[in-house]
Design a protein around this motif. Structure first.
Motif, short mmCIF file in Angstrom:
data_model
loop_
_atom_site.label_atom_id
_atom_site.label_comp_id
_atom_site.label_asym_id
_atom_site.label_seq_id
_atom_site.Cartn_x
_atom_site.Cartn_y
_atom_site.Cartn_z
N GLN A 28 1.04 -1.32 -0.08
CA GLN A 28 0.17 -0.03 0.02
C GLN A 28 0.54 1.49 -0.44
OE1 GLN A 28 -3.55 -0.52 1.13
NE2 GLN A 28 -4.46 1.00 0.62
N PRO A 29 1.80 1.27 1.25
CA PRO A 29 2.75 2.27 0.54
C PRO A 29 3.62 2.61 -1.16
CG PRO A 29 3.60 1.25 2.66
CD PRO A 29 2.01 0.74 2.20
N MET A 30 3.65 1.86 -1.10
CA MET A 30 4.58 1.50 -2.50
C MET A 30 3.22 2.38 -3.16
SD MET A 30 6.97 1.05 -3.21
CE MET A 30 8.84 1.84 -1.68
N TRP A 31 2.21 1.90 -3.18
CA TRP A 31 0.91 2.21 -4.32
C TRP A 31 1.14 3.47 -4.33
CZ3 TRP A 31 -4.98 2.37 -3.50
CH2 TRP A 31 -5.70 2.36 -4.81
N ARG A 86 2.60 9.00 -5.95
CA ARG A 86 2.77 10.62 -6.09
C ARG A 86 4.46 10.79 -6.90
NH1 ARG A 86 2.00 13.20 -2.19
NH2 ARG A 86 0.75 12.57 -0.20
N TYR A 87 5.34 8.94 -7.42
CA TYR A 87 5.95 9.56 -8.70
C TYR A 87 5.92 9.82 -10.09
CZ TYR A 87 9.57 7.48 -11.06
OH TYR A 87 11.16 7.07 -11.80
N HIS A 123 6.95 13.19 -11.84
CA HIS A 123 7.54 13.53 -12.98
C HIS A 123 6.99 14.34 -13.41
CE1 HIS A 123 7.01 12.37 -17.52
NE2 HIS A 123 8.05 11.79 -17.18
N GLU A 124 5.54 14.33 -13.52
CA GLU A 124 4.64 15.86 -13.99
C GLU A 124 4.42 17.23 -13.45
OE1 GLU A 124 -0.14 14.91 -14.48
OE2 GLU A 124 -0.19 16.95 -13.72
N TRP A 169 8.04 14.72 -3.28
CA TRP A 169 9.43 14.16 -3.36
C TRP A 169 9.65 13.76 -2.11
CZ3 TRP A 169 11.86 10.80 -5.21
CH2 TRP A 169 13.66 10.94 -5.18
N SER A 170 9.38 15.13 -0.98
CA SER A 170 9.87 15.19 0.64
C SER A 170 8.30 13.73 0.87
CB SER A 170 8.60 16.49 1.24
OG SER A 170 8.70 16.36 2.58
N LYS A 171 7.10 13.66 0.89
CA LYS A 171 5.84 12.56 0.54
C LYS A 171 6.37 11.25 0.00
CE LYS A 171 3.90 15.34 2.58
NZ LYS A 171 2.95 15.89 3.97
N ILE A 172 7.67 11.25 -0.41
CA ILE A 172 7.87 9.99 -0.97
C ILE A 172 8.53 9.41 -0.26
CG2 ILE A 172 9.49 8.75 -2.64
CD1 ILE A 172 7.57 9.92 -4.81
#
Ligand code: HEC
Length: 175
Positions: free
Chosen positions: A68-71, A76-77, A81-82, A96-99
């Protein structure tokens, strides 16, 4: 229709049914069904649990493991990118910070992932990418994105899920 022909059709039908059954059963590990007798009929499923231990068990199940975190990281990734593509650097820094937060929280749930998470991501890479983002130019944004992507891909490799890299998300490039 002679009897041999009819017999052949019946055999073919059985073979088809057998093949369909095998295909349905071999569709990866399946979830065991939940029987209604195992469910608390009350919609306050946590408040009406029998004990705190049972309550924690229910919460832990709902919080899942590393998937779930990877999802969330994946979503977010994509937005990271966008944001870089649109040169919206504050938004890119935010994602990036939230990742980083999400990966840190994820390994708290799955401690065996901690070594690779630190090695490929948390120890230094997360900070290096953050520093590049501070420069706010398209050249450093590209460098930051390439660095970020290589960390994701390398950790998937190290964790034995290299097939995770064979999807469009992890093949995104910054134009
Ligand atoms: C600890 C090393 C590690 C790092 C760092 C890492 N991943 Fe993962 N990732 C995994 C593992 C392990 C899984 C499989 C999880 C499972 O099976 O529960 C996974 C699964 C995923 C999934 C599939 C999630 C789903 O269930 O839909 C996506 C998408 C993903 N990662 C994206 C990324 C991106 C993007 C990055 C970089 C920003 C990244 N990962 C960084 C280890 C990592």
């Amino acid at each position: 229709m002679n009897r041999t022909f009819a017999f052949r059709i019946v055999v073919a039908l059985f073979a088809l049914i057998g093949a369909i059954t095998v295909a349905a059963c071999s569709n990866g590990p399946s979830q065991s069904p939940i029987e209604s007798k195992d469910l608390n009929p009350n919609k306050d499923w946590l408040l009406f649990a029998e004990s705190d231990a049972e309550r924690y068990r229910l919460i832990q199940t709902q919080l899942r493991g590393f998937d779930q975190p990877m999802w969330e990281v994946g979503e977010r990734y994509r937005m990271f990118h966008e944001a870089l593509q649109n040169e919206n650097y504050p938004l890119a820094k935010y994602h990036w910070s939230k990742i980083g937060t999400t990966i840190r929280n994820g390994v708290a749930k799955r401690p065996p992932r901690v070594n690779n998470a630190n090695l490929f991501f948390l120890d230094s890479l997360h900070g290096e990418v953050a520093d590049l983002l501070e420069v706010e130019t398209s050249e450093t944004a590209k460098e930051a994105f390439d660095l970020a992507r290589s960390a994701c891909v390398s950790c998937h490799h190290a964790e034995g899920v290299e097939w995770m890299n064979q999807q469009s998300l992890l093949q995104l490039k910054l134009e």
